[in-house]
Scaffold this active site. Structure first.
Site, PDB file in Angstrom:
ATOM      1  CG  HIS A 259      -1.800  -0.949   1.543  1.00  0.00           C
ATOM      2  ND1 HIS A 259      -2.500  -1.029   2.717  1.00  0.00           N
ATOM      3  CD2 HIS A 259      -2.256  -1.964   0.780  1.00  0.00           C
ATOM      4  CE1 HIS A 259      -3.336  -2.035   2.672  1.00  0.00           C
ATOM      5  NE2 HIS A 259      -3.207  -2.623   1.517  1.00  0.00           N
TER       6      HIS A 259
ATOM      7  CG  ASP B  97       0.896   0.250   5.013  1.00  0.00           C
ATOM      8  OD1 ASP B  97       0.771   0.999   5.985  1.00  0.00           O
ATOM      9  OD2 ASP B  97       0.032  -0.557   4.654  1.00  0.00           O
TER      10      ASP B  97
ATOM     11  CG  HIS C 280     -12.016  -9.750   2.087  1.00  0.00           C
ATOM     12  ND1 HIS C 280     -11.508  -8.802   1.237  1.00  0.00           N
ATOM     13  CD2 HIS C 280     -11.417  -9.533   3.280  1.00  0.00           C
ATOM     14  CE1 HIS C 280     -10.638  -8.049   1.889  1.00  0.00           C
ATOM     15  NE2 HIS C 280     -10.558  -8.476   3.130  1.00  0.00           N
TER      16      HIS C 280
HETATM   17  C1  XUL Z   1      -8.355  -5.347   3.933  1.00  0.00           C
HETATM   18  C2  XUL Z   1      -7.613  -6.025   2.923  1.00  0.00           C
HETATM   19  C3  XUL Z   1      -6.545  -5.230   2.318  1.00  0.00           C
HETATM   20  C4  XUL Z   1      -6.379  -5.531   0.869  1.00  0.00           C
HETATM   21  C5  XUL Z   1      -5.449  -4.668   0.124  1.00  0.00           C
HETATM   22  O1  XUL Z   1      -9.373  -6.080   4.447  1.00  0.00           O
HETATM   23  O2  XUL Z   1      -7.819  -7.161   2.647  1.00  0.00           O
HETATM   24  O3  XUL Z   1      -5.380  -5.550   2.980  1.00  0.00           O
HETATM   25  O4  XUL Z   1      -5.906  -6.836   0.752  1.00  0.00           O
HETATM   26  O5  XUL Z   1      -5.761  -3.358   0.125  1.00  0.00           O
HETATM   27 CO    CO Z   2      -6.655  -8.460   1.305  1.00  0.00          CO
END
Ligand code: XUL
Ligand code: CO
Length: 439
Positions: free
Chosen positions: A103, A106, A273
Site C-alpha cells: 500500500h 505503508d 473476505h
Molecule cells: C483489507 C484487505 C486489504 C487488501 C489490500 O481487508 O484485505 O489488505 O488486501 O488493500
Molecule cells: Co486483502
C-alpha cells in the site's frame, strides 16, 4: 545477502522434504519441483504483504503495539521507512519468496501535504527499485490506501465531497505510477471505505455512478501511460463500512457489467473476505473463475468464532486443496499470485514468528497444489460432474439447450415422459474421495 534485522536466520529457508522435523524448513514447497509442466514457484507466485508483515505492530482495538521491531521506531520519518524497506528485502531473501505487495502509505509515510506524500513515495520507490534489481524480488501488486486518512472516512471514490474524490484519484495516480515504475504486474483496488453507514444520508445511485466514473478516469490514465499491469478489484462485504459496494465476487462483477467496465478488471479474491460475505473461499474463487475473472488471490483465513477480518495465515488444507483445483483448472492465475494478506497474532512477538507463519502458508499451498493436481489428473471430479449433466447431451436435454423446442413442445414431451429418474448427487462419496487424496 542482507543480514541485519533477522539475524536468527543465517541462510535462506530450505526445502527438506516431508520427513523433516525442522520447523524452519519447507516440507512440501520445493520451488523448482515441476508439477503439471510448471515449477511450484511458477504455479504459486507467493507474495508477502508489506502492511501486515513489516508495518503490523500487534495493535488491535483493545490495545496498542505489542511487537517491537528493530526497523520500526514508531515514527513517520523517511529513515523509518527506509529501514523498513531494508528489513523487507532481507526477509524476502531469507524466506526465498519471489514477490511482495504494498500500500502506498505503508511503504512511504504520509507527509504534511499531499505534495509531500507524493515525494516521499517517489523517494522510497527509487530505493525499492534498486533493491528489487539487487535481489530479483518482484512486485506482484501495488495499491493506494484510501482508508486510513480521516479525509476518507466517508469514502474515496464514493465520498460525497468532490474535493475528496479528486484527492483519492490523485493518490491513485501516484500509486499506479509507483507500481508501474517498479514493474508491478497488477494494481489492486480495495474499496476500503467505498460503501455506506446509513441510507439516511446516502444517495446509493450517485455513489455507484461516481465509483464507475472514478474507474473510467483511472482506466483512461492506464491506457495513456501504457501501464500493462492487470487491474484487480478485491471484494469485501463490510468492515470498515457497514455495507460495501464490492461486497462479493458476484456483486462486483454485476457492478462492472452494469457500467461497461468488465473488460478492464479481474478480481482479487480473499479467503477471509469470502467467509465474511457468508460464502466459502472456493465459492468466491469459482464465481470469479467461471466468469474468466479470477486474477489473483489474497491467501489467508478467518476464524469460525470471530466475525471480523482476522487475516490469519492459511493452513486449512481442505479449503486450500479446493482452491488449488479451481486455480489449476483455469490454468493458473496469469499475472496474479498468492499474496499472504495475513498477520501473525498479537502475542506472536518475535520476528521468527513471521518466518513460521509464511513457511506454514507456503507449505500448505504447495501440498494443496500436489493434491489438487492428482485429483485433476485422476479426473475423479470431472468424470462425475460430466456424467451428472449427461442428460443434456441428447434427447430433450439437447433440444432444450439448442433451442430446438418451444414451451408447448416441452410440455408435450413431459406428458409423454412422466416421472424423471432420480440420480444421487453422491456428495458424501465425493467428500470421502477428496479426503482420501488429502490423507
Ligand atoms: C483489507 C484487505 C486489504 C487488501 C489490500 O481487508 O484485505 O489488505 O488486501 O488493500
Ligand atoms: Co486483502
Amino acid at each position: 545477502m542482507l543480514n541485519k534485522y533477522f539475524s536468527e536466520i543465517s541462510t535462506p529457508i530450505k526445502y527438506e522434504g516431508k520427513d523433516s522435523k525442522n520447523p524452519l524448513a519447507f516440507r512440501y514447497y520445493d520451488k523448482s519441483k515441476v508439477v503439471a509442466g510448471k515449477t511450484m514457484a511458477e504455479h504459486l507466485r507467493f507474495a508477502v504483504s508489506y502492511w501486515h508483515t513489516f508495518k503490523g505492530d500487534g495493535t488491535d482495538i483493545f490495545g496498542g503495539t505489542s511487537f517491537e521491531r528493530q526497523w520500526n521506531q514508531h515514527n513517520n520519518s523517511m529513515d523509518n521507512a527506509k529501514a523498513t524497506l531494508e528489513a523487507a528485502f532481507e526477509f524476502f531473501q531469507k524466506l526465498g519468496i519471489d514477490y511482495y505487495c504494498f500500500h502506498d502509505r505503508d511503504i512511504a509515510p504520509a507527509g504534511e501535504s499531499f505534495v509531500q506524500s507524493c515525494k516521499n513515495l517517489e523517494e522510497i520507490v527509487e530505493q525499492a527499485k534498486v533493491m528489487q534489481n539487487d535481489t530479483g524480488v518482484k512486485l506482484l501488486w501495488g495499491t493506494a490506501n484510501l482508508f486510513s486518512n480521516p479525509i476518507y472516512s466517508q469514502g474515496g471514490g464514493t465520498n460525497p465531497n468532490a474535493h475528496i474524490m479528486a484527492q483519492a484519484l490523485a493518490q491513485v495516480k501516484n500509486a499506479i505510477d509507483a507500481t508501474k515504475e517498479l514493474g508491478g504486474e497488477n494494481y489492486v483496488f480495495w474499496g476500503g471505505r467505498e460503501g455506506y453507514e446509513t441510507l439516511l444520508n446516502t444517495d446509493l445511485k450517485k455513489e455507484q455512478d461516481h465509483m464507475a466514473r472514478f474507474f473510467e478516469i483511472v482506466i483512461d490514465y492506464k491506457k495513456r501511460i501504457d501501464f500493462e499491469g492487470q487491474f484487480l478489484i478485491e471484494p469485501k462485504p463490510a468492515e470498515p463500512m457497514k455495507h460495501q459496494y464490492d461486497s462479493d465476487a458476484s456483486t462486483t462483477l454485476s457492478f462492472l457489467r452494469a457500467y461497461g467496465l468488465l473488460d478492464h478488471f479481474k478480481l482479487n479474491i480473499e479467503a477471509n473476505h469470502a467467509t465474511l460475505a457468508g460464502h466459502t473461499f472456493e465459492h468466491e474463487l469459482a464465481v470469479a473463475s467461471v466468469a474468466g475473472k479470477l486474477g489473483s488471490v489474497d491467501a489467508n483465513r478467518g476464524d469460525y468464532l470471530l466475525g471480523w477480518d482476522t487475516d490469519q495465515f492459511p493452513n486449512d488444507l481442505h479449503s486450500i486443496t479446493l482452491a488449488m483445483i479451481i486455480i489449476l483448472k483455469q490454468n493458473g492465475l496469469g499475472t496474479g499470485g498468492l499474496n499472504f494478506d495475513a498477520k501473525v497474532r498479537r502475542s506472536s512477538y518475535d520476528t521468527i514468528d513471521l518466518f513460521h507463519a509464511h513457511i506454514g502458508g507456503m507449505d500448505a499451498f504447495a501440498k494443496g497444489l500436489l493434491i489438487a493436481n492428482q485429483i485433476i489428473e485422476d479426473k475423479v471430479l470431472d468424470d462425475f460432474v460430466d456424467d451428472r449433466y449427461s442428460s443434456f447431451n441428447e434427447g430433450i436435454g439437447a433440444d432444450i439447450i439448442n433451442g430446438k423446442v418451444n414451451l408447448e413442445q416441452i410440455e408435450d414431451w413431459v406428458k409423454e415422459n412422466d416421472k424423471p429418474q432420480l440420480k444421487s448427487g453422491r456428495q458424501e462419496m465425493l467428500e470421502n474421495i477428496i479426503n482420501s487424496y488429502i490423507f
